[in-house]
Design a protein around this motif. Structure first.
Motif, PDB file in Angstrom:
ATOM      1  N   LEU A  28       0.829  -1.204   0.000  1.00 41.78           N
ATOM      2  CA  LEU A  28       0.000   0.000   0.000  1.00 41.78           C
ATOM      3  C   LEU A  28       0.863   1.254   0.000  1.00 41.78           C
ATOM      4  O   LEU A  28       0.612   2.193  -0.763  1.00 41.78           O
ATOM      5  CB  LEU A  28      -0.922  -0.014   1.219  1.00 41.78           C
ATOM      6  CG  LEU A  28      -1.810   1.220   1.429  1.00 41.78           C
ATOM      7  CD1 LEU A  28      -2.752   1.400   0.253  1.00 41.78           C
ATOM      8  CD2 LEU A  28      -2.590   1.094   2.729  1.00 41.78           C
ATOM      9  N   ARG A  29       1.886   1.277   0.857  1.00 44.56           N
ATOM     10  CA  ARG A  29       2.738   2.458   0.942  1.00 44.56           C
ATOM     11  C   ARG A  29       3.471   2.704  -0.373  1.00 44.56           C
ATOM     12  O   ARG A  29       3.561   3.842  -0.844  1.00 44.56           O
ATOM     13  CB  ARG A  29       3.751   2.310   2.071  1.00 44.56           C
ATOM     14  CG  ARG A  29       4.422   3.616   2.452  1.00 44.56           C
ATOM     15  CD  ARG A  29       5.736   3.410   3.141  1.00 44.56           C
ATOM     16  NE  ARG A  29       6.755   2.913   2.233  1.00 44.56           N
ATOM     17  CZ  ARG A  29       7.383   3.651   1.320  1.00 44.56           C
ATOM     18  NH1 ARG A  29       7.097   4.927   1.168  1.00 44.56           N
ATOM     19  NH2 ARG A  29       8.299   3.126   0.544  1.00 44.56           N
ATOM     20  N   CYS A  30       4.019   1.638  -0.972  1.00 39.18           N
ATOM     21  CA  CYS A  30       4.747   1.787  -2.239  1.00 39.18           C
ATOM     22  C   CYS A  30       3.814   2.222  -3.372  1.00 39.18           C
ATOM     23  O   CYS A  30       4.220   2.964  -4.267  1.00 39.18           O
ATOM     24  CB  CYS A  30       5.425   0.473  -2.612  1.00 39.18           C
ATOM     25  SG  CYS A  30       6.770  -0.019  -1.508  1.00 39.18           S
ATOM     26  N   SER A  31       2.558   1.777  -3.318  1.00 40.00           N
ATOM     27  CA  SER A  31       1.598   2.121  -4.366  1.00 40.00           C
ATOM     28  C   SER A  31       1.238   3.591  -4.348  1.00 40.00           C
ATOM     29  O   SER A  31       0.746   4.131  -5.350  1.00 40.00           O
ATOM     30  CB  SER A  31       0.320   1.277  -4.207  1.00 40.00           C
ATOM     31  OG  SER A  31       0.604  -0.099  -4.320  1.00 40.00           O
ATOM     32  N   LEU A  32       1.455   4.244  -3.213  1.00 39.39           N
ATOM     33  CA  LEU A  32       1.147   5.669  -3.122  1.00 39.39           C
ATOM     34  C   LEU A  32       2.069   6.494  -4.013  1.00 39.39           C
ATOM     35  O   LEU A  32       1.735   7.617  -4.386  1.00 39.39           O
ATOM     36  CB  LEU A  32       1.252   6.143  -1.668  1.00 39.39           C
ATOM     37  CG  LEU A  32       0.240   5.527  -0.702  1.00 39.39           C
ATOM     38  CD1 LEU A  32       0.491   6.012   0.714  1.00 39.39           C
ATOM     39  CD2 LEU A  32      -1.184   5.852  -1.132  1.00 39.39           C
ATOM     40  N   SER A  33       3.247   5.939  -4.351  1.00 41.80           N
ATOM     41  CA  SER A  33       4.162   6.629  -5.262  1.00 41.80           C
ATOM     42  C   SER A  33       3.700   6.440  -6.702  1.00 41.80           C
ATOM     43  O   SER A  33       3.481   7.401  -7.424  1.00 41.80           O
ATOM     44  CB  SER A  33       5.592   6.098  -5.087  1.00 41.80           C
ATOM     45  OG  SER A  33       6.058   6.341  -3.778  1.00 41.80           O
ATOM     46  N   ASN A  34       3.555   5.181  -7.111  1.00 38.91           N
ATOM     47  CA  ASN A  34       3.028   4.837  -8.430  1.00 38.91           C
ATOM     48  C   ASN A  34       2.746   3.341  -8.466  1.00 38.91           C
ATOM     49  O   ASN A  34       3.231   2.584  -7.620  1.00 38.91           O
ATOM     50  CB  ASN A  34       4.010   5.235  -9.549  1.00 38.91           C
ATOM     51  CG  ASN A  34       5.378   4.607  -9.368  1.00 38.91           C
ATOM     52  OD1 ASN A  34       5.553   3.411  -9.567  1.00 38.91           O
ATOM     53  ND2 ASN A  34       6.356   5.428  -8.979  1.00 38.91           N
ATOM     54  N   VAL A  35       1.964   2.916  -9.434  1.00 33.91           N
ATOM     55  CA  VAL A  35       1.525   1.524  -9.478  1.00 33.91           C
ATOM     56  C   VAL A  35       2.690   0.572  -9.733  1.00 33.91           C
ATOM     57  O   VAL A  35       2.689  -0.571  -9.255  1.00 33.91           O
ATOM     58  CB  VAL A  35       0.427   1.345 -10.557  1.00 33.91           C
ATOM     59  CG1 VAL A  35       1.006   1.531 -11.957  1.00 33.91           C
ATOM     60  CG2 VAL A  35      -0.262  -0.007 -10.420  1.00 33.91           C
ATOM     61  N   LYS A  36       3.708   1.019 -10.468  1.00 41.80           N
ATOM     62  CA  LYS A  36       4.849   0.154 -10.742  1.00 41.80           C
ATOM     63  C   LYS A  36       5.617  -0.168  -9.471  1.00 41.80           C
ATOM     64  O   LYS A  36       6.069  -1.302  -9.275  1.00 41.80           O
ATOM     65  CB  LYS A  36       5.773   0.804 -11.782  1.00 41.80           C
ATOM     66  CG  LYS A  36       5.177   0.869 -13.183  1.00 41.80           C
ATOM     67  CD  LYS A  36       6.163   1.442 -14.181  1.00 41.80           C
ATOM     68  CE  LYS A  36       5.573   1.464 -15.584  1.00 41.80           C
ATOM     69  NZ  LYS A  36       6.528   2.012 -16.581  1.00 41.80           N
TER      70      LYS A  36
END
Length: 210
Positions: A28-36
């Motif tokens: 979830l945290r990483c997805s806040l940057s971008n979907v990749k």
């Protein structure tokens, strides 16, 4: 393995994937940057299941089941790593906000690499995944047989189910951020998820040392 046993294993993996845990919050945290970045974290975390399946298949992971001390050490290291991820994520959210204003922020490829390794290491340092393959997977193997190949197949199934769930979570989180595209909301979500990772790490380390 019968079809009913296979279906039961798939259902169990799905339930475990849907159960909130450190990997879910990390994706979830990483997805806040971008979907990749989110998908990279999902791939790394899911790939760890295959590693644990391999260890269980050749018997090395039995050390965690037989040695309380080994389990405690791995759990403490995993907890400390989660704390590190939470703290570094919080610091990164502050720095990236300044960097994005000045230089456009870090590159996507760099985010993908760091997210992948964060997901992989998080899973590898989670002894509960290893114990899952030691305590649960044998229940689905044919009686009297210890098949490395079949254990690896079950590991691949767990990988696929985790990847599907984490992938959906990543896309939903990214779309939500795009929909809410407000700097204050994004910053709040990033720091909240970072704090959750740190709290989970503290809880893991404390429970292991008690």
């Amino acid at each position: 393995m019968t079809l009913s046993s296979l279906a039961a294993f798939v259902g169990l993996c799905a339930i475990l994937a849907l159960t909130p845990g450190p990997d879910s919050f990390l994706v979830l945290r990483c997805s806040l940057s971008n979907v990749k970045a989110g998908l990279s974290a999902a791939f790394g975390s899911s790939l760890g299941s295959i590693f644990w399946a391999g260890l269980a298949g050749i018997g090395l992971a039995a050390l965690l089941e037989q040695s309380a001390e080994a389990y405690r050490v791995v759990k403490i290291i995993g907890g400390l790593y989660l704390i590190y991820l939470g703290v570094s994520a919080f610091v990164h959210s502050r720095r990236s906000q300044i960097a994005s204003q000045q230089h456009g922020g870090p590159g996507v490829s760099g985010q993908m690499r760091s997210s992948f390794f964060a997901g992989l290491v998080s899973c590898l340092l989670n002894p509960k995944v290893g114990l899952f393959f030691l305590a649960v997977v044998p229940q689905f193997l044919p009686s009297g047989e210890e098949s490395f190949g079949l254990t690896m197949m079950l590991g691949v199934i767990d990988f696929a189910i985790s990847m599907i769930y984490f992938g959906i979570l990543s896309f939903v989180a990214t779309k939500a951020v795009l929909w809410l595209k407000r700097p204050t909301v994004t910053k709040t979500l990033e720091r909240t998820s970072a704090a959750i990772l740190a709290v989970l790490g503290v809880g893991t380390a404390v429970s292991a040392s008690s």
